[in-house]
Design an enzyme around this catalytic site. Structure first.
Site, PDB file in Angstrom:
ATOM      1  N   GLU A 150       3.321   3.780  21.572  1.00 42.68           N
ATOM      2  CA  GLU A 150       2.623   5.067  21.505  1.00 42.68           C
ATOM      3  C   GLU A 150       2.020   5.428  22.862  1.00 42.68           C
ATOM      4  O   GLU A 150       2.020   6.594  23.269  1.00 42.68           O
ATOM      5  CB  GLU A 150       1.523   4.997  20.429  1.00 42.68           C
ATOM      6  CG  GLU A 150       2.105   4.816  19.027  1.00 42.68           C
ATOM      7  CD  GLU A 150       1.086   4.381  17.980  1.00 42.68           C
ATOM      8  OE1 GLU A 150       1.496   4.118  16.843  1.00 42.68           O
ATOM      9  OE2 GLU A 150      -0.107   4.284  18.291  1.00 42.68           O
ATOM     10  N   ARG A 181       0.822  -1.200   0.000  1.00 45.00           N
ATOM     11  CA  ARG A 181       0.000   0.000   0.000  1.00 45.00           C
ATOM     12  C   ARG A 181       0.858   1.253   0.000  1.00 45.00           C
ATOM     13  O   ARG A 181       1.871   1.325   0.703  1.00 45.00           O
ATOM     14  CB  ARG A 181      -0.865   0.032   1.271  1.00 45.00           C
ATOM     15  CG  ARG A 181      -2.140  -0.771   1.198  1.00 45.00           C
ATOM     16  CD  ARG A 181      -3.082  -0.296   0.114  1.00 45.00           C
ATOM     17  NE  ARG A 181      -3.365   1.132   0.189  1.00 45.00           N
ATOM     18  CZ  ARG A 181      -4.354   1.655   0.878  1.00 45.00           C
ATOM     19  NH1 ARG A 181      -5.167   0.890   1.570  1.00 45.00           N
ATOM     20  NH2 ARG A 181      -4.555   2.965   0.874  1.00 45.00           N
ATOM     21  N   GLY A 202       3.174   5.600  11.062  1.00 42.32           N
ATOM     22  CA  GLY A 202       4.581   5.680  11.500  1.00 42.32           C
ATOM     23  C   GLY A 202       5.555   5.450  10.361  1.00 42.32           C
ATOM     24  O   GLY A 202       6.530   6.175  10.195  1.00 42.32           O
ATOM     25  N   ASP A 246      46.922 -25.801  -0.016  1.00 44.80           N
ATOM     26  CA  ASP A 246      45.949 -26.710   0.609  1.00 44.80           C
ATOM     27  C   ASP A 246      46.034 -28.025  -0.162  1.00 44.80           C
ATOM     28  O   ASP A 246      46.546 -28.059  -1.288  1.00 44.80           O
ATOM     29  CB  ASP A 246      44.548 -26.067   0.502  1.00 44.80           C
ATOM     30  CG  ASP A 246      43.455 -27.054   0.799  1.00 44.80           C
ATOM     31  OD1 ASP A 246      43.518 -27.694   1.864  1.00 44.80           O
ATOM     32  OD2 ASP A 246      42.522 -27.197  -0.027  1.00 44.80           O
ATOM     33  N   TYR A 247      45.537 -29.127   0.418  1.00 44.41           N
ATOM     34  CA  TYR A 247      45.669 -30.399  -0.294  1.00 44.41           C
ATOM     35  C   TYR A 247      44.395 -30.790  -1.060  1.00 44.41           C
ATOM     36  O   TYR A 247      44.291 -30.561  -2.260  1.00 44.41           O
ATOM     37  CB  TYR A 247      46.119 -31.519   0.670  1.00 44.41           C
ATOM     38  CG  TYR A 247      46.452 -32.771  -0.084  1.00 44.41           C
ATOM     39  CD1 TYR A 247      47.692 -32.931  -0.702  1.00 44.41           C
ATOM     40  CD2 TYR A 247      45.508 -33.771  -0.246  1.00 44.41           C
ATOM     41  CE1 TYR A 247      47.980 -34.057  -1.456  1.00 44.41           C
ATOM     42  CE2 TYR A 247      45.781 -34.909  -0.998  1.00 44.41           C
ATOM     43  CZ  TYR A 247      47.019 -35.036  -1.596  1.00 44.41           C
ATOM     44  OH  TYR A 247      47.296 -36.146  -2.356  1.00 44.41           O
TER      45      TYR A 247
HETATM   46  C1  GDG Z   1       2.111  -4.569  11.518  1.00 45.24           C
HETATM   47  C2  GDG Z   1       2.534  -5.697  12.450  1.00 45.24           C
HETATM   48  C3  GDG Z   1       4.168  -4.128  13.518  1.00 45.24           C
HETATM   49  C4  GDG Z   1      -4.880   1.999  15.581  1.00 45.24           C
HETATM   50  N1  GDG Z   1      -6.101   2.470  15.795  1.00 45.24           N
HETATM   51  C5  GDG Z   1      -6.125   3.729  15.348  1.00 45.24           C
HETATM   52  C6  GDG Z   1      -4.872   4.039  14.870  1.00 45.24           C
HETATM   53  N2  GDG Z   1      -4.107   2.958  15.026  1.00 45.24           N
HETATM   54  C7  GDG Z   1      -2.686   2.869  14.688  1.00 45.24           C
HETATM   55  C8  GDG Z   1      -1.850   2.734  15.931  1.00 45.24           C
HETATM   56  C9  GDG Z   1      -0.589   2.086  15.389  1.00 45.24           C
HETATM   57  C10 GDG Z   1      -1.085   1.265  14.209  1.00 45.24           C
HETATM   58  O1  GDG Z   1      -2.405   1.683  13.931  1.00 45.24           O
HETATM   59  C11 GDG Z   1      -1.146  -0.227  14.524  1.00 45.24           C
HETATM   60  O2  GDG Z   1       0.140  -0.731  14.451  1.00 45.24           O
HETATM   61  P1  GDG Z   1       0.596  -2.086  15.147  1.00 45.24           P
HETATM   62  O3  GDG Z   1       2.045  -2.168  15.121  1.00 45.24           O
HETATM   63  O4  GDG Z   1       0.077  -2.102  16.538  1.00 45.24           O
HETATM   64  O5  GDG Z   1      -0.109  -3.293  14.349  1.00 45.24           O
HETATM   65  P2  GDG Z   1      -0.313  -3.752  12.772  1.00 45.24           P
HETATM   66  O6  GDG Z   1      -1.238  -2.849  12.065  1.00 45.24           O
HETATM   67  O7  GDG Z   1      -0.763  -5.174  12.854  1.00 45.24           O
HETATM   68  O8  GDG Z   1       1.125  -3.655  12.064  1.00 45.24           O
HETATM   69  C12 GDG Z   1       3.032  -5.124  13.771  1.00 45.24           C
HETATM   70  C13 GDG Z   1       3.780  -3.112  12.462  1.00 45.24           C
HETATM   71  O9  GDG Z   1       3.307  -3.754  11.292  1.00 45.24           O
HETATM   72  C14 GDG Z   1       4.967  -2.224  12.102  1.00 45.24           C
HETATM   73  O10 GDG Z   1       6.040  -2.963  11.629  1.00 45.24           O
HETATM   74  O11 GDG Z   1       4.431  -3.452  14.727  1.00 45.24           O
HETATM   75  O12 GDG Z   1       3.481  -6.169  14.602  1.00 45.24           O
HETATM   76  O13 GDG Z   1       1.446  -6.608  12.679  1.00 45.24           O
HETATM   77  O14 GDG Z   1       0.294   3.057  14.943  1.00 45.24           O
HETATM   78  O15 GDG Z   1      -1.693   3.982  16.496  1.00 45.24           O
HETATM   79  N3  GDG Z   1      -4.552   5.259  14.370  1.00 45.24           N
HETATM   80  C15 GDG Z   1      -5.523   6.190  14.344  1.00 45.24           C
HETATM   81  N4  GDG Z   1      -6.790   5.922  14.773  1.00 45.24           N
HETATM   82  C16 GDG Z   1      -7.129   4.747  15.277  1.00 45.24           C
HETATM   83  O16 GDG Z   1      -8.265   4.527  15.676  1.00 45.24           O
HETATM   84  N5  GDG Z   1      -5.246   7.406  13.868  1.00 45.24           N
END
Ligand code: GDG
Length: 727
Positions: free
Chosen positions: A380, A10, A31, A498-499
């Site tokens: 977070e 994406r 992030g 080496d051999y």
């Molecule tokens: C994959 C891997 C790995 C959630 N609700 C809202 C919202 N969020 C944001 C959170 C966080 C993100 O979504 C979720 O990230 P996670 O890391 O917890 O989980 P996955 O989506 O499964 O991500 C995971 C990640 O990739 C990175 O490598 O950590 O293990 O599964 O940032 O804040 N954001 C907003 N509203 C919401 O209601 N704005």
């Protein structure tokens, strides 16, 4: 100018159609997008991926390409079929459950695999149209595991990094995939493969070893002559963004607003995407048990549960949603009062400001996935704690638990433990909370998202430099001429040979490798010239080597450097070594001999060797993978080293190596020309011990520390004859 291209399934943008059928664009503030912003927005760099909208209209595609092109993005358009079979199908119904250890949910359908290959090829083709030699590519995640291999095939010189955001499972799970080899080879098309944790990396290396026979040393795997670096890069968050958002007047205003409705209850927070890997039902069950066991908390504590809709067209996710609805209903029905709701459940996403208010307000965060690559929500939450008060309960099964050891760590399958953890969190003294959160904040500030991006990119540069410095050139006519000229001018020539595999070819019985007439003649002629000081340096035992080479005036070094015999002297050991480890290792090797007809053990003074050259093809290779990893496992904390050679696995004391002894000999012998030649992994130590100007030559085409290479022992003999002719 060379550029960097980010590739992910994406794009960091969402495109949708409004009611007037016009396109609307919304950039993502995730992030990853923030962290990589420092890269893809620079110069003519790019981010390539699917923009999140299905369209077959040419004009619409053109419009999207132009609009997002201004934001340094390039779209790859997926069809409905692609989304169904590649994304929802193979990615989310095969790879996702397998990699998260939910093997009972994984489906293995050739039709979906075909779609996965097709769409990965589509990505690779589009990427290649945008790529020029010298460019760097960073490919993300499990949807695109074949892309690095496809890019490598088309442009071997590219710099390619791959990062997996989800766990990499144990070999025992990964092997269940019918297409495991293709997936592994796809990823190994990269120069750098990154995971969140050391365990993921270990699992990947074990699969590479067991499925493709690729052994690794310090995270380096050699694939078709190219070194691939495998390492862990725990992903961080945009710390300042969360800290600032939590401190903003907007978040404060929201908190006040929510507080008026909620009263002074204690709040527990959970936020996840809807996914069975996140342990949402298990968490609700624990919460129910918590009220059963601790009635005093009824009407004093509430759970705010945010579940972000995700993949709800996939059957398993629909079922999960229903289960969560049912559990929330049950708890609220059982304990709820007119003025108190135990679970406030939201099945939608919130803007950052509201999310920040939740993070600020929560006394406890419950982050309890059954499996999670990293998990960013827990990070977070900690970053949002401006006053440093609040407690994090964190599952051991997520990558973040390796970093956040100040949290209360739980096993999500242990409901009892989780219930007790909630009680502990609600009663934890404030000073203790502040202490824990200070530690975690310090580490999260330092290892933030830009640190992660920079470290990954730096490692990619490092491995490319290592690849270039390790480059071994073929000993062509010109270099050979130059070498012979220097050789002929020199008066004290030190020659390390080496051999097996270097002076002779391989035989199915190692005892058959004795010198033939041609070799004997070469050796005689070589030592006849007084200027030549010849050392034969081998892994063979001293009696065999002495028996075969003893008749010539050469120094012999046997058993990888443990024994030395100078001309007309007796054998002596070079380093004092104990052999008491052998009695522990021998029974293991014996067990493998019993299980593997045709294999046998050779006991040398300071090493043990398991030979399988007489074993049925296939079985020997299979057992050797098992034995090598078994030996590596039990010797990991000792001073033993496991070497995999041609149809042998050898275990020896690390202190013993050809390089060490060669180096000693080099220091005590005057010389004005140095030559070292060998074919296997143990000769690499010799090459590394040689001075820079030495002529180091690898026999064969594997990656080597040697300066030059030749093809076979026949070339070695021809080269030695040329040297003899120089006199
Ligand atoms: C994959 C891997 C790995 C959630 N609700 C809202 C919202 N969020 C944001 C959170 C966080 C993100 O979504 C979720 O990230 P996670 O890391 O917890 O989980 P996955 O989506 O499964 O991500 C995971 C990640 O990739 C990175 O490598 O950590 O293990 O599964 O940032 O804040 N954001 C907003 N509203 C919401 O209601 N704005």
């Amino acid at each position: 100018m060379a550029k960097t291209i980010i590739v992910s399934n994406r794009l960091p943008i969402k495109i949708s159609r409004n009611e007037n059928e016009q396109l609307e664009y919304q950039t993502s503030a995730g992030g990853l997008a923030t962290g990589l912003g420092s890269i893809y927005k620079e110069g003519n760099n790019l981010w390539i991926g699917w923009p999140g909208l299905v369209t077959s209209k040419k004009e619409e595609k053109k419009e999207i390409t132009e609009s997002i092109g201004k934001e340094s993005m390039f779209p790859i358009f997926l069809t409905e079929d692609d989304i169904r079979d590649f994304y929802e199908g193979f990615s989310n119904e095969t790879l996702w459950p397998n990699f998260h250890y939910f093997t009972q949910y994984a489906i293995y359908e050739p039709r979906l695999w075909e779609a996965y290959k097709r769409v990965n090829r589509k990505f690779a083709d589009e990427i290649l149209k945008k790529t020029e030699p010298g460019d760097t590519l960073w490919v993300h995640d499990y949807q695109l595991m074949l892309v690095p291999g496809m890019l490598r095939e088309a442009q071997p010189e590219l710099s390619i990094g791959f990062f997996l955001h989800i766990p990499f499972p144990s070999y025992e799970i990964f092997r269940l995939l019918p297409w495991r080899r293709e997936l592994l080879n796809g990823v190994l098309g990269s120069d750098l493969v990154g995971f969140h944790t050391y365990d993921d990396m270990r699992h990947f290396l074990s699969s590479a070893s067991r499925l493709a026979g690729l052994s690794s040393s310090q995270g380096l795997v050699v694939v078709n002559n190219r070194q691939v670096m495998v390492d862990s890069f725990p992903m961080g968050i945009d710390y300042d963004k969360y800290a600032e958002a939590a401190a903003s007047p907007g978040a404060l205003e929201k908190e006040v607003y929510y507080r008026i409705s909620l009263g002074d209850q204690k709040l527990i927070l959970s936020i996840d995407r809807l996914d069975y890997s996140k342990g949402i039902p298990q968490r609700l069950e624990a919460f129910e048990m918590f009220f059963d066991r601790y009635p005093k908390y009824r009407d004093k504590v509430s759970l705010i549960m945010v579940v972000v809709p995700s993949r709800d067209s996939v059957g398993k996710y629909k079922e999960l949603k229903e289960e969560v609805d049912r559990l929330v209903g049950r708890i609220n029905g059982k304990y709820g009062k007119i003025n108190w709701t135990p679970v406030h459940f939201f099945y939608r996403s919130f803007p950052l400001e509201e999310l920040s208010a939740f993070y600020r307000m929560a006394d406890v965060a419950l982050v309890t996935p059954m499996r999670d690559g990293m998990n960013l929500v827990c990070k977070e939450f900690i970053a949002s704690k401006i006053n440093k008060k609040g407690v994090l309960i964190l599952s051991e099964m997520c990558g973040a638990s390796k970093e956040l050891s100040d949290a209360i760590l739980i096993n999500p399958n242990d409901t009892n433990q989780l219930v007790e953890a909630i009680n502990e969190a609600l009663t934890m003294p404030e000073e203790e909370q502040i202490q824990h959160n200070t530690n975690m904040q310090n580490s999260l500030k330092r290892y933030n998202i830009s640190h992660w991006v920079n470290l990954f990119m730096k490692s990619l540069t490092t491995i490319k430099e290592m690849q270039h410095s390790m480059q071994t050139r073929h000993l062509d006519e010109l270099s050979q001429e130059k070498m012979l000229k220097e050789f002929s001018k020199a008066n004290e020539r030190l020659i390390f040979l080496d051999y097996d595999g270097t002076l002779t070819g391989f035989h199915s019985d190692p005892r058959d490798a004795k010198p033939d007439d041609e070799l004997k003649e070469i050796m005689q002629n070589l030592v006849k010239e007084e200027k030549n000081k010849v050392v034969v340096i081998s892994g063979r035992d001293k009696d065999t080597l002495g028996g075969w080479m003893g008749e010539f005036d050469v120094t012999l070094i046997a058993e990888h450097g443990i024994w030395m015999r100078e001309v007309e002297k007796d054998w002596r050991t070079v380093v004092p070594i104990k052999g008491d480890w052998k009695k522990e290792i021998m029974p293991i090797l014996e067990m493998y001999v019993q299980r593997t007809p045709g294999s046998f053990i050779e006991e040398k003074d300071f090493s043990l060797v398991w030979h399988y050259r007489k074993v049925e093809t296939g079985l020997g290779e299979l057992r050797t993978r098992e034995l090598a990893s078994h030996l590596k496992y039990i010797s990991s904390n000792s001073n033993l080293q496991v070497l995999e050679g041609d149809h042998v696995v050898e275990i020896k004391d690390r202190e013993v190596n050809k390089g060490r002894t060669a180096h000693q000999w080099l220091n005590q012998t005057s010389h004005d020309f140095v030559f070292a030649i060998g074919d296997d992994a143990t000769d690499e130590d010799t090459f590394k011990a040689m001075p820079q100007e030495a002529y180091t030559i690898k026999v064969g085409s594997k990656t080597s520390a040697a300066r030059f290479n030749v093809n076979s022992y026949k070339d070695v003999r021809a080269l030695l004859k040329e040297m003899i002719a120089e006199g």
